[in-house]
Design a protein around this motif. Structure first.
Motif, PDB file in Angstrom:
ATOM      1  N   THR A   5       0.838  -1.201   0.000  1.00 18.03           N
ATOM      2  CA  THR A   5       0.000   0.000   0.000  1.00 18.03           C
ATOM      3  C   THR A   5       0.871   1.248   0.000  1.00 18.03           C
ATOM      4  O   THR A   5       0.624   2.198  -0.742  1.00 18.03           O
ATOM      5  CB  THR A   5      -0.948  -0.007   1.217  1.00 18.03           C
ATOM      6  OG1 THR A   5      -1.749  -1.188   1.158  1.00 18.03           O
ATOM      7  CG2 THR A   5      -1.840   1.219   1.234  1.00 18.03           C
ATOM      8  N   LYS A   6       1.925   1.235   0.824  1.00 13.27           N
ATOM      9  CA  LYS A   6       2.844   2.378   0.868  1.00 13.27           C
ATOM     10  C   LYS A   6       3.582   2.517  -0.454  1.00 13.27           C
ATOM     11  O   LYS A   6       3.755   3.625  -0.962  1.00 13.27           O
ATOM     12  CB  LYS A   6       3.850   2.211   2.002  1.00 13.27           C
ATOM     13  CG  LYS A   6       4.804   3.391   2.124  1.00 13.27           C
ATOM     14  CD  LYS A   6       5.898   3.142   3.137  1.00 13.27           C
ATOM     15  CE  LYS A   6       5.463   3.623   4.487  1.00 13.27           C
ATOM     16  NZ  LYS A   6       6.566   3.615   5.478  1.00 13.27           N
ATOM     17  N   LYS A  44       1.328   4.056  -2.957  1.00 15.25           N
ATOM     18  CA  LYS A  44       1.119   5.458  -2.594  1.00 15.25           C
ATOM     19  C   LYS A  44       2.306   6.308  -3.037  1.00 15.25           C
ATOM     20  O   LYS A  44       2.124   7.386  -3.595  1.00 15.25           O
ATOM     21  CB  LYS A  44       0.889   5.604  -1.096  1.00 15.25           C
ATOM     22  CG  LYS A  44       0.669   7.040  -0.646  1.00 15.25           C
ATOM     23  CD  LYS A  44       0.530   7.155   0.858  1.00 15.25           C
ATOM     24  CE  LYS A  44       0.294   8.569   1.335  1.00 15.25           C
ATOM     25  NZ  LYS A  44       1.174   9.594   0.822  1.00 15.25           N
ATOM     26  N   LYS A  59       2.104   6.806  -6.794  1.00 13.22           N
ATOM     27  CA  LYS A  59       1.023   7.733  -7.154  1.00 13.22           C
ATOM     28  C   LYS A  59       1.329   9.152  -6.699  1.00 13.22           C
ATOM     29  O   LYS A  59       1.030  10.116  -7.406  1.00 13.22           O
ATOM     30  CB  LYS A  59      -0.303   7.231  -6.582  1.00 13.22           C
ATOM     31  CG  LYS A  59      -0.776   5.985  -7.310  1.00 13.22           C
ATOM     32  CD  LYS A  59      -2.105   5.490  -6.793  1.00 13.22           C
ATOM     33  CE  LYS A  59      -2.440   4.196  -7.471  1.00 13.22           C
ATOM     34  NZ  LYS A  59      -3.574   4.290  -8.349  1.00 13.22           N
ATOM     35  N   ASP A  60       1.953   9.309  -5.525  1.00 13.76           N
ATOM     36  CA  ASP A  60       2.338  10.639  -5.048  1.00 13.76           C
ATOM     37  C   ASP A  60       3.344  11.280  -6.004  1.00 13.76           C
ATOM     38  O   ASP A  60       3.259  12.471  -6.306  1.00 13.76           O
ATOM     39  CB  ASP A  60       2.928  10.575  -3.637  1.00 13.76           C
ATOM     40  CG  ASP A  60       1.879  10.329  -2.566  1.00 13.76           C
ATOM     41  OD1 ASP A  60       0.662  10.359  -2.874  1.00 13.76           O
ATOM     42  OD2 ASP A  60       2.288  10.078  -1.408  1.00 13.76           O
TER      43      ASP A  60
END
Length: 120
Positions: free
Chosen positions: A16-17, A20, A23-24
């Motif tokens: 998940t990280k 993220k 995507k960030d």
């Protein structure tokens, strides 16, 4: 390079990280021409199996068309690029074939070939 166990550099992370972070980056850099590259198991194994290889360096580069790319090199236990027996740096892409002058820079770029949910 400082003495470390090159084989142990890097670690797994929570998926998940990881998603993220990607995507960030893409959100912060909407005009980036390149989000990533896909390399197949065969080329990664060739680089990892190169005599004396304990890791892989991944560098940003510019190809002959002035496009950003990644170039991969096998690294020894001290983090040095293993290039003594290569005809040119990065030639390990074609180890054990007749064409040993091609660098390992022919991954599939994203975009246009992105996994679902990652860009382009």
């Amino acid at each position: 390079m400082a003495k470390k166990d090159v084989k142990k550099i890097g670690k797994t992370m929570d998926k998940t990280k990881a998603k993220k972070w990607v995507k960030d980056y893409q959100k912060a850099n909407p005009d980036a021409e390149l989000n990533g590259y896909l390399y197949g198991r065969d080329i990664l194994e060739k680089l990892c199996n190169y005599p004396g290889s304990d890791g892989i360096w991944i560098f940003k580069g510019l190809n002959d068309d002035n496009e950003e790319c990644l170039v991969l090199f096998p690294a020894d236990a001290d983090g040095n690029i293993l290039d003594k027996k290569m005809k040119s740096l990065g030639a390990a892409a074609k180890i054990n074939t007749r064409d040993e002058d091609d660098p390992a820079n022919s991954g599939s770029p994203c975009p246009p070939e992105c996994p679902i949910g990652f860009g382009g």
